[in-house]
Design an enzyme around this catalytic site. Structure first.
Site, PDB file in Angstrom:
ATOM      1  N   ALA A  14       0.830  -1.213   0.000  1.00 28.12           N
ATOM      2  CA  ALA A  14       0.000   0.000   0.000  1.00 28.12           C
ATOM      3  C   ALA A  14       0.860   1.256   0.000  1.00 28.12           C
ATOM      4  CB  ALA A  14      -0.919  -0.016   1.219  1.00 28.12           C
ATOM      5  N   ARG A  20      -3.382   7.680 -10.373  1.00 30.21           N
ATOM      6  CA  ARG A  20      -4.576   7.698 -11.227  1.00 30.21           C
ATOM      7  C   ARG A  20      -5.850   8.073 -10.462  1.00 30.21           C
ATOM      8  NH1 ARG A  20      -2.972   1.966 -13.902  1.00 30.21           N
ATOM      9  NH2 ARG A  20      -1.769   1.889 -11.962  1.00 30.21           N
ATOM     10  N   GLN A  77       8.426   1.808   2.961  1.00 28.16           N
ATOM     11  CA  GLN A  77       9.170   1.794   1.697  1.00 28.16           C
ATOM     12  C   GLN A  77       9.480   3.270   1.409  1.00 28.16           C
ATOM     13  OE1 GLN A  77       6.856   0.708  -1.753  1.00 28.16           O
ATOM     14  NE2 GLN A  77       8.655   0.200  -2.976  1.00 28.16           N
ATOM     15  N   ASP A 107      -4.961  -2.447  -3.196  1.00 29.50           N
ATOM     16  CA  ASP A 107      -5.963  -1.912  -4.118  1.00 29.50           C
ATOM     17  C   ASP A 107      -6.766  -3.016  -4.814  1.00 29.50           C
ATOM     18  OD1 ASP A 107      -4.025  -2.857  -5.846  1.00 29.50           O
ATOM     19  OD2 ASP A 107      -3.969  -1.048  -7.099  1.00 29.50           O
ATOM     20  N   GLY A 144      -0.954  -6.605 -15.872  1.00 27.07           N
ATOM     21  CA  GLY A 144       0.113  -7.531 -16.254  1.00 27.07           C
ATOM     22  C   GLY A 144      -0.484  -8.778 -16.901  1.00 27.07           C
ATOM     23  N   ARG A 338     -30.122  15.154  15.252  1.00 27.16           N
ATOM     24  CA  ARG A 338     -28.689  15.435  15.273  1.00 27.16           C
ATOM     25  C   ARG A 338     -28.037  14.611  16.379  1.00 27.16           C
ATOM     26  NH1 ARG A 338     -28.760  21.527  15.713  1.00 27.16           N
ATOM     27  NH2 ARG A 338     -26.535  21.221  15.970  1.00 27.16           N
ATOM     28  N   ASN A 391     -31.417  27.526  23.383  1.00 24.41           N
ATOM     29  CA  ASN A 391     -30.404  26.887  24.233  1.00 24.41           C
ATOM     30  C   ASN A 391     -29.056  27.584  24.169  1.00 24.41           C
ATOM     31  OD1 ASN A 391     -30.174  26.053  21.556  1.00 24.41           O
ATOM     32  ND2 ASN A 391     -29.168  24.137  22.115  1.00 24.41           N
ATOM     33  N   TYR A 392     -28.937  28.579  23.336  1.00 23.09           N
ATOM     34  CA  TYR A 392     -27.635  29.208  23.117  1.00 23.09           C
ATOM     35  C   TYR A 392     -27.779  30.699  23.341  1.00 23.09           C
ATOM     36  CZ  TYR A 392     -23.288  30.257  20.586  1.00 23.09           C
ATOM     37  OH  TYR A 392     -22.037  30.697  20.220  1.00 23.09           O
ATOM     38  N   ALA A 428     -49.835  29.886  23.688  1.00 23.60           N
ATOM     39  CA  ALA A 428     -49.248  30.129  22.371  1.00 23.60           C
ATOM     40  C   ALA A 428     -48.417  31.408  22.407  1.00 23.60           C
ATOM     41  CB  ALA A 428     -50.358  30.252  21.329  1.00 23.60           C
TER      42      ALA A 428
HETATM   43  C1  UD1 Z   1       0.090  -4.761 -10.492  1.00 22.40           C
HETATM   44  C2  UD1 Z   1       0.930  -5.865 -11.132  1.00 22.40           C
HETATM   45  C3  UD1 Z   1       0.207  -6.375 -12.383  1.00 22.40           C
HETATM   46  C4  UD1 Z   1      -1.177  -6.848 -12.002  1.00 22.40           C
HETATM   47  C5  UD1 Z   1      -1.952  -5.772 -11.243  1.00 22.40           C
HETATM   48  C6  UD1 Z   1      -3.237  -6.365 -10.707  1.00 22.40           C
HETATM   49  C7  UD1 Z   1       3.264  -5.287 -10.720  1.00 22.40           C
HETATM   50  C8  UD1 Z   1       4.505  -4.704 -11.298  1.00 22.40           C
HETATM   51  N1  UD1 Z   1       2.203  -5.327 -11.518  1.00 22.40           N
HETATM   52  O1  UD1 Z   1      -0.003  -3.701 -11.410  1.00 22.40           O
HETATM   53  O2  UD1 Z   1       0.956  -7.443 -12.961  1.00 22.40           O
HETATM   54  O3  UD1 Z   1      -1.877  -7.224 -13.171  1.00 22.40           O
HETATM   55  O4  UD1 Z   1      -1.189  -5.279 -10.144  1.00 22.40           O
HETATM   56  O5  UD1 Z   1      -4.046  -5.398 -10.074  1.00 22.40           O
HETATM   57  O6  UD1 Z   1       3.282  -5.721  -9.594  1.00 22.40           O
HETATM   58  N2  UD1 Z   1       2.858  -0.618  -4.443  1.00 22.40           N
HETATM   59  C9  UD1 Z   1       3.768  -0.427  -3.422  1.00 22.40           C
HETATM   60  N3  UD1 Z   1       4.981   0.093  -3.711  1.00 22.40           N
HETATM   61  C10 UD1 Z   1       5.346   0.395  -4.973  1.00 22.40           C
HETATM   62  C11 UD1 Z   1       4.419   0.190  -6.014  1.00 22.40           C
HETATM   63  C12 UD1 Z   1       3.193  -0.322  -5.725  1.00 22.40           C
HETATM   64  O7  UD1 Z   1       3.451  -0.689  -2.264  1.00 22.40           O
HETATM   65  O8  UD1 Z   1       6.478   0.853  -5.146  1.00 22.40           O
HETATM   66  C13 UD1 Z   1       1.528  -1.156  -4.104  1.00 22.40           C
HETATM   67  C14 UD1 Z   1       0.408  -0.231  -4.529  1.00 22.40           C
HETATM   68  O9  UD1 Z   1       0.099   0.656  -3.486  1.00 22.40           O
HETATM   69  C15 UD1 Z   1      -0.715  -1.180  -4.839  1.00 22.40           C
HETATM   70  C16 UD1 Z   1      -0.005  -2.453  -5.278  1.00 22.40           C
HETATM   71  O10 UD1 Z   1       1.324  -2.340  -4.814  1.00 22.40           O
HETATM   72  O11 UD1 Z   1      -1.492  -1.462  -3.700  1.00 22.40           O
HETATM   73  C17 UD1 Z   1      -0.030  -2.603  -6.773  1.00 22.40           C
HETATM   74  O12 UD1 Z   1       0.607  -1.485  -7.375  1.00 22.40           O
HETATM   75  P1  UD1 Z   1       0.030  -0.777  -8.674  1.00 22.40           P
HETATM   76  O13 UD1 Z   1       0.941   0.340  -9.019  1.00 22.40           O
HETATM   77  O14 UD1 Z   1      -1.394  -0.505  -8.519  1.00 22.40           O
HETATM   78  O15 UD1 Z   1       0.285  -1.945  -9.736  1.00 22.40           O
HETATM   79  P2  UD1 Z   1      -0.536  -2.217 -11.057  1.00 22.40           P
HETATM   80  O16 UD1 Z   1      -0.035  -1.315 -12.126  1.00 22.40           O
HETATM   81  O17 UD1 Z   1      -1.964  -2.240 -10.793  1.00 22.40           O
HETATM   82 CA    CA Z   2      -3.249  -1.662  -9.100  1.00 19.70          CA
END
Ligand code: UD1
Ligand code: CA
Length: 465
Positions: A14, A20, A77, A107, A144, A338, A391-392, A428
């Site tokens: 994550a 995007r 990271q 995601d 991918g 509320r 009330n206020y 009233a």
């Molecule tokens: C990735 C896969 C792809 C697959 C797709 C499915 C790779 C290179 N590609 O692509 O093959 O079809 O998911 O949904 O893995 N993230 C990190 N650190 C980073 C980059 C990404 O933690 O440096 C996390 C993102 O937050 C995300 C997940 O890894 O939760 C996937 O990254 P994202 O950039 O969405 O990869 P996709 O292009 O969707």
């Molecule tokens: Ca993704």
């Protein structure tokens, strides 16, 4: 190699920028049916994993460490250099004896835990270095592609959209982005992943090639696209996933005895509880920790947030927030509870009744455009049209206490702090600035207190009710 059945460590990625989404908020904190995307992934991770999930975040997504502090551990990271780099960051913190590592994407929120369990079993049974999921889809755009041997049996590599040849782009099997790895093997090899010459990113799926070099099996599950493995990269995909989830939630409630007049127009958060014989009319929105009791009907256009509603109530075109409603209450149309309001059994609130931080004891009636705030109204008290608790005072809030069976005439102003005794009444238009003892009548501006003409007087000054 540790292969005990108790060794699965879930790692959730994550740290990505989520560009995007075009959002200042980390992608995985965007909500689906009222809960952040990541919470669904953690649910799945907890269901099949044996250890506390380890979530990889980056400085850009640091907000997730606060939101999920009680559910996960976190690995930083430093820069989002790719999914392999993210896993590397996780391994630096992972317990050394983690024999199996389940990698999930933050995601891909609708991932089915049963599929994950199957993937874990499959990898274990075959002693594979890596297990992955291929999804046959009509819409592989951006994902991918799984490149297989000519006989279709073996996964040769996974190629990202950006790096794919025109032929590879024709492949309809995509990589779901969920994997199970042999832990020690992954530790040994993660550092060998090379950056893609096209994007400069370190791709986790590159491990397929390393496993083949090591002559270790790679296993895969192939599934048809049912939406549960859809990755969410933009807000259109977020809305699609929400629709899928909403339909699943609604269907489960209907199977459990809830009537929905039009489930396509009924919005129930994942966390909401509904008893049987609840009826939801169209355009009802139920959010957060809301619970609705048996036999209650929620009329069109109501929005109920973090509120408990009892049995056999009727709530119609009203907004209820952070409140409690006992059984057999009627609210609406166009009422507003509320936060911190509590409505007693069989009470009735009608057109444009607003209540804030108040307790209405059983049987209270408040039918027409009125405001009750910071007050307690005793049993069976009647609130005349246009009554307002003042009330206020411009600086502080003050309390109003109204006894049982009180009759508040139309347009009564209760200037707080003030108390009205049991069986008292107001005329009233009176402006009540001083306390009214039990059984007394207050009339005028400012109100003077006197005895009603006869006890139980049946001719209140106000006849407009
Ligand atoms: C990735 C896969 C792809 C697959 C797709 C499915 C790779 C290179 N590609 O692509 O093959 O079809 O998911 O949904 O893995 N993230 C990190 N650190 C980073 C980059 C990404 O933690 O440096 C996390 C993102 O937050 C995300 C997940 O890894 O939760 C996937 O990254 P994202 O950039 O969405 O990869 P996709 O292009 O969707
Ligand atoms: Ca993704």
């Amino acid at each position: 190699m540790s292969e005990s059945p108790e060794s699965v460590l879930p790692v959730v990625l994550a740290a990505g920028l989520g560009t995007r989404m075009k959002s200042s908020k980390p992608k995985v904190l965007h909500e689906l049916c009222g809960r952040p995307m990541l919470s669904y992934v953690l649910d799945a991770a907890e269901e099949v994993g044996h250890r506390r999930p380890l979530v990889v975040y980056s400085p850009h997504t640091a907000a997730i460490t606060e939101v999920f502090a009680d559910r996960a551990d976190f690995a930083l990271q430093e820069a989002p250099l790719g999914t392999a780099d993210a896993v590397k960051a996780a391994l630096a913190l992972a317990p050394a004896d983690a024999g199996e590592i389940l990698v999930l994407s933050g995601d891909v929120p609708l991932v089915d835990p049963d599929l994950l369990a199957e993937l874990i079993d499959l990898r274990r049974a075959r002693g594979a270095a890596m297990a992955l999921v291929g999804v046959h889809t009509l819409d592989p755009e951006g994902l991918g592609r799984v490149v297989r041997s000519d006989d279709g049996g073996q996964v040769l590599r996974i190629v990202e959209q950006k790096d794919a040849t025109p032929d590879e782009l024709e492949i309809d099997e995509i990589n779901a982005g969920v994997y199970v790895f042999d832990g020690p093997w992954l530790r040994g090899r993660i550092g060998d992943v090379q950056a893609s010459p096209v994007s400069g990113e370190f791709y986790l799926p590159a491990l397929v090639v390393l496993a083949r070099e090591d002559r270790r099996p790679i296993v895969s599950l192939e599934v048809e696209d049912d939406g549960t493995l859809a990755g969410i990269n933009d807000r259109a995909q977020l809305a699609e996933a929400e629709l899928d989830l909403r339909m699943a939630i609604n269907e489960a409630h209907m199977m459990a005895g809830v009537t929905m007049i039009d489930p396509s127009q009924t919005y129930v958060d994942a966390s909401v509880e509904l008893a049987s014989d609840v009826t939801l009319e169209p355009n009802v929105i139920l959010r957060g920790s809301t619970r609705i009791g048996e036999g209650t009907r929620i009329g069109a256009g109501s929005q109920i947030i973090d509120t408990v509603v009892g049995r056999n109530c009727f709530i119609w075109a009203s907004v209820l927030e952070c409140s409690e409603v006992e059984d057999e209450v009627q609210i609406g149309p166009f009422s507003h509870l509320r936060p911190k309001s509590s409505i007693g059994r069989s009470a009735k609130l009608g057109n444009f009744a607003e209540v804030k931080a108040s307790r209405l004891e059983p049987g209270v009636q408040q039918h027409h455009f009125s405001y009750i705030g910071d007050a307690v109204l005793g049993e069976k008290t009647n609130v005349g049209a246009g009554t307002v608790t003042c009330n206020y005072d411009g600086v502080r809030k003050h309390k109003t206490k109204v006894g049982k069976r009180v009759f508040l005439g139309s347009d009564t102003m209760l200037v707080a702090p003030v108390e009205l005794g049991d069986d008292s009444r107001t005329g009233a238009g009176s402006v009540v600035t001083r306390d009214v003892p039990d059984g007394m009548l207050a009339v005028g501006v400012p109100a003077r207190v006197r005895k009603p003409r006869q006890p139980g007087d049946e001719s209140p000054l106000d006849k407009t009710q």
